[in-house]
Design a protein around this motif. Structure first.
Motif, PDB file in Angstrom:
ATOM      1  N   UNK A   1      -2.657   6.694  46.035  1.00  0.00           N
ATOM      2  CA  UNK A   1      -3.281   7.996  46.278  1.00  0.00           C
ATOM      3  C   UNK A   1      -3.566   8.235  47.755  1.00  0.00           C
ATOM      4  N   UNK A   2      -4.120   7.228  48.444  1.00  0.00           N
ATOM      5  CA  UNK A   2      -4.619   7.443  49.803  1.00  0.00           C
ATOM      6  C   UNK A   2      -3.861   6.679  50.883  1.00  0.00           C
ATOM      7  N   UNK A   3      -2.968   5.799  50.516  1.00  0.00           N
ATOM      8  CA  UNK A   3      -2.241   5.015  51.507  1.00  0.00           C
ATOM      9  C   UNK A   3      -2.737   3.579  51.570  1.00  0.00           C
ATOM     10  N   UNK A   4      -1.888   2.715  52.068  1.00  0.00           N
ATOM     11  CA  UNK A   4      -2.185   1.288  52.065  1.00  0.00           C
ATOM     12  C   UNK A   4      -3.364   0.914  52.948  1.00  0.00           C
ATOM     13  N   UNK A   5      -3.531   1.574  54.074  1.00  0.00           N
ATOM     14  CA  UNK A   5      -4.614   1.187  54.978  1.00  0.00           C
ATOM     15  C   UNK A   5      -5.990   1.606  54.467  1.00  0.00           C
ATOM     16  N   UNK A   6      -6.024   2.491  53.487  1.00  0.00           N
ATOM     17  CA  UNK A   6      -7.303   2.913  52.912  1.00  0.00           C
ATOM     18  C   UNK A   6      -7.540   2.322  51.534  1.00  0.00           C
TER      19      UNK A   6
END
Length: 99
Positions: A24-29
């Motif tokens: 949903x929000x990307x790997x870093x988040x």
């Protein structure tokens, strides 16, 4: 090592949450949802009406606070992990825009 079952269960549940968040929000988040879930469990998960075993118990959704060999918590953690893994395999991590 009686805590092994609880540690494995908690790792599966938090990994599933991290995988869902990365879709949903990307790997870093992806770390944000497991951290938020842990905080909510610690704040709102304990029930202080004593359980039949003689100690405090936890709400059903507070997987990380359940006793190490709680079957319901293990099943819920497995479901969360399976859903997270399936979503991650099907969709992959969300592409993030670099600045």
């Amino acid at each position: 090592m009686p805590e092994t079952a609880g540690s494995l269960r908690n790792t599966l549940a938090l990994t599933g949450l991290a995988l869902m968040t990365s879709v949903i929000a990307g790997a870093t988040r992806s770390w944000t949802t497991p951290l938020f879930f842990l905080m909510v469990c610690l704040l709102f998960g304990p029930r202080y009406d004593y359980a039949p075993t003689g100690g405090p118990s936890a709400e059903l959704w507070a997987i990380v606070l359940a006793p190490p060999h709680d079957l319901t918590a293990a099943v819920l953690a497995g479901i969360v992990w399976l859903l997270g893994t399936a979503l991650f395999i099907l969709r992959g991590a969300r592409a993030e825009i670099s600045t």
